[in-house]
Design a protein around this motif. Structure first.
Motif, PDB file in Angstrom:
ATOM      1  N   LEU A  30       6.742  94.843 123.693  1.00  0.00           N
ATOM      2  CA  LEU A  30       7.011  93.761 122.769  1.00  0.00           C
ATOM      3  C   LEU A  30       6.666  94.123 121.340  1.00  0.00           C
ATOM      4  N   LYS A  31       5.595  94.861 121.133  1.00  0.00           N
ATOM      5  CA  LYS A  31       5.243  95.180 119.757  1.00  0.00           C
ATOM      6  C   LYS A  31       6.258  96.115 119.115  1.00  0.00           C
ATOM      7  N   TYR A  32       7.079  96.724 119.915  1.00  0.00           N
ATOM      8  CA  TYR A  32       8.093  97.618 119.377  1.00  0.00           C
ATOM      9  C   TYR A  32       9.448  96.945 119.193  1.00  0.00           C
ATOM     10  N   MET A  33       9.528  95.639 119.419  1.00  0.00           N
ATOM     11  CA  MET A  33      10.772  94.915 119.145  1.00  0.00           C
ATOM     12  C   MET A  33      10.739  94.378 117.719  1.00  0.00           C
ATOM     13  N   ARG A  34      10.649  95.315 116.782  1.00  0.00           N
ATOM     14  CA  ARG A  34      10.573  94.942 115.378  1.00  0.00           C
ATOM     15  C   ARG A  34      11.943  94.663 114.800  1.00  0.00           C
ATOM     16  N   SER A  35      12.965  95.320 115.343  1.00  0.00           N
ATOM     17  CA  SER A  35      14.308  95.145 114.799  1.00  0.00           C
ATOM     18  C   SER A  35      15.287  94.875 115.936  1.00  0.00           C
ATOM     19  N   LEU A  36      16.115  93.862 115.722  1.00  0.00           N
ATOM     20  CA  LEU A  36      17.123  93.473 116.704  1.00  0.00           C
ATOM     21  C   LEU A  36      18.488  93.639 116.054  1.00  0.00           C
ATOM     22  N   LEU A  37      19.378  94.366 116.714  1.00  0.00           N
ATOM     23  CA  LEU A  37      20.728  94.562 116.209  1.00  0.00           C
ATOM     24  C   LEU A  37      21.691  93.782 117.092  1.00  0.00           C
ATOM     25  N   PHE A  38      22.352  92.771 116.516  1.00  0.00           N
ATOM     26  CA  PHE A  38      23.324  91.977 117.249  1.00  0.00           C
ATOM     27  C   PHE A  38      24.670  92.692 117.222  1.00  0.00           C
ATOM     28  N   VAL A  39      25.270  92.839 118.414  1.00  0.00           N
ATOM     29  CA  VAL A  39      26.515  93.574 118.547  1.00  0.00           C
ATOM     30  C   VAL A  39      27.518  92.719 119.311  1.00  0.00           C
ATOM     31  N   PRO A  40      28.726  92.526 118.780  1.00  0.00           N
ATOM     32  CA  PRO A  40      29.730  91.746 119.514  1.00  0.00           C
ATOM     33  C   PRO A  40      30.003  92.363 120.883  1.00  0.00           C
ATOM     34  N   GLY A  41      29.947  91.551 121.912  1.00  0.00           N
ATOM     35  CA  GLY A  41      30.129  92.051 123.273  1.00  0.00           C
ATOM     36  C   GLY A  41      31.541  92.452 123.607  1.00  0.00           C
ATOM     37  N   ASP A  42      32.491  92.118 122.749  1.00  0.00           N
ATOM     38  CA  ASP A  42      33.886  92.433 123.052  1.00  0.00           C
ATOM     39  C   ASP A  42      34.386  93.691 122.337  1.00  0.00           C
ATOM     40  N   SER A  43      33.473  94.478 121.774  1.00  0.00           N
ATOM     41  CA  SER A  43      33.881  95.679 121.043  1.00  0.00           C
ATOM     42  C   SER A  43      33.181  96.924 121.595  1.00  0.00           C
ATOM     43  N   GLU A  44      33.910  97.703 122.384  1.00  0.00           N
ATOM     44  CA  GLU A  44      33.343  98.941 122.917  1.00  0.00           C
ATOM     45  C   GLU A  44      32.954  99.892 121.793  1.00  0.00           C
ATOM     46  N   LYS A  45      33.761  99.919 120.739  1.00  0.00           N
ATOM     47  CA  LYS A  45      33.502 100.811 119.612  1.00  0.00           C
ATOM     48  C   LYS A  45      32.163 100.461 118.945  1.00  0.00           C
ATOM     49  N   LYS A  46      31.931  99.191 118.701  1.00  0.00           N
ATOM     50  CA  LYS A  46      30.678  98.767 118.056  1.00  0.00           C
ATOM     51  C   LYS A  46      29.484  98.972 118.984  1.00  0.00           C
ATOM     52  N   LEU A  47      29.673  98.759 120.276  1.00  0.00           N
ATOM     53  CA  LEU A  47      28.587  98.991 121.226  1.00  0.00           C
ATOM     54  C   LEU A  47      28.201 100.462 121.270  1.00  0.00           C
ATOM     55  N   SER A  48      29.191 101.338 121.266  1.00  0.00           N
ATOM     56  CA  SER A  48      28.863 102.767 121.323  1.00  0.00           C
ATOM     57  C   SER A  48      28.158 103.219 120.047  1.00  0.00           C
ATOM     58  N   LYS A  49      28.542 102.663 118.904  1.00  0.00           N
ATOM     59  CA  LYS A  49      27.856 102.986 117.651  1.00  0.00           C
ATOM     60  C   LYS A  49      26.421 102.454 117.660  1.00  0.00           C
ATOM     61  N   ALA A  96      36.440  82.405 122.522  1.00  0.00           N
ATOM     62  CA  ALA A  96      36.550  81.935 123.912  1.00  0.00           C
ATOM     63  C   ALA A  96      37.600  82.732 124.684  1.00  0.00           C
ATOM     64  N   ALA A  97      38.689  83.080 124.041  1.00  0.00           N
ATOM     65  CA  ALA A  97      39.759  83.826 124.712  1.00  0.00           C
ATOM     66  C   ALA A  97      39.323  85.235 125.117  1.00  0.00           C
ATOM     67  N   ARG A  98      38.359  85.811 124.403  1.00  0.00           N
ATOM     68  CA  ARG A  98      37.923  87.182 124.678  1.00  0.00           C
ATOM     69  C   ARG A  98      36.652  87.264 125.531  1.00  0.00           C
ATOM     70  N   ARG A  99      36.087  86.111 125.924  1.00  0.00           N
ATOM     71  CA  ARG A  99      34.840  86.137 126.696  1.00  0.00           C
ATOM     72  C   ARG A  99      34.954  86.883 128.024  1.00  0.00           C
ATOM     73  N   PRO A 100      35.998  86.675 128.818  1.00  0.00           N
ATOM     74  CA  PRO A 100      36.072  87.446 130.077  1.00  0.00           C
ATOM     75  C   PRO A 100      36.058  88.958 129.827  1.00  0.00           C
ATOM     76  N   LEU A 101      36.802  89.415 128.824  1.00  0.00           N
ATOM     77  CA  LEU A 101      36.799  90.836 128.469  1.00  0.00           C
ATOM     78  C   LEU A 101      35.415  91.265 128.011  1.00  0.00           C
ATOM     79  N   ALA A 102      34.779  90.452 127.169  1.00  0.00           N
ATOM     80  CA  ALA A 102      33.441  90.779 126.652  1.00  0.00           C
ATOM     81  C   ALA A 102      32.436  90.910 127.788  1.00  0.00           C
ATOM     82  N   ARG A 103      32.508  90.030 128.768  1.00  0.00           N
ATOM     83  CA  ARG A 103      31.578  90.113 129.906  1.00  0.00           C
ATOM     84  C   ARG A 103      31.740  91.429 130.649  1.00  0.00           C
TER      85      ARG A 103
END
Length: 191
Positions: free
Chosen positions: A18-37, A56-63
């Protein structure tokens, strides 16, 4: 099984993590490119977002993308991987989020728009059932409630203490508190 009987694995190491969770990076779940970066970022934790960053239309893909990312991630990287699901107020969507991703054993769930500790308890029960179904060690998926997005959540902050052993304490910044009343902000200002 009661909440007190659920003990997260490696509970001793949780405090260290927990003490090492100093920075959180939010990443859109529907983008493989952004997740890999994001995997190459220096963030202590990635938050794979199924809520605001995904239509809402992209949620199934994002999951599907999030589950594949979770299954393929290196657990030795030291970078935690959390998933922000949709609010429990939208039960159909939030339960679909959970059912789709728990098999990937995320480090935790970021629960948005919480009303009170009741939401954390409900999520705890859902996680226990899904961990059992998916063969994930019981109690290992933790919870961070975003208890600053609704006025009722802020006023119910004391209700969270002891509501679930999965609960991860989080420091609240005064700038996160949705309020027009300066005295509420003062409650969270350390002087």
């Amino acid at each position: 099984m009661t909440h007190s009987e659920i003990k997260p694995q490696a509970a001793d190491s949780q405090e260290k993590e927990l003490k090492y969770m100093r920075s959180l990076l939010f990443v859109p779940g529907d983008s493989e490119k952004k997740l890999s970066k994001a995997a190459y970022s220096s963030a202590d934790a990635l938050i794979l977002d199924l809520e605001d960053a995904v239509t809402a239309a992209r949620r199934p893909l994002a999951r599907d993308i999030v589950l594949n990312y979770l299954r393929g991630r290196s657990k030795n990287s030291g970078q935690q991987t959390w998933v922000r699901i949709n609010p429990l107020a939208d039960r159909v969507t939030s339960l679909a989020d959970l059912a789709a991703i728990i098999a990937g054993a995320p480090d935790g769930i970021l629960l948005p728009k919480v009303g009170s500790a009741k939401d954390v308890v409900m999520l705890d029960h859902c996680l226990s059932a899904l961990e059992t179904r998916e063969g994930v060690a019981l109690g290992t998926v933790r919870i961070i409630p975003v208890a600053t997005e609704t006025p009722q959540a802020v006023l119910a902050l004391s209700s969270y203490q002891g509501c679930s052993p999965r609960l991860v304490p989080r420091v609240v910044s005064p700038t996160e508190i949705p309020t027009t009343r300066p005295r509420v902000k003062a409650l969270f200002t350390i002087r």
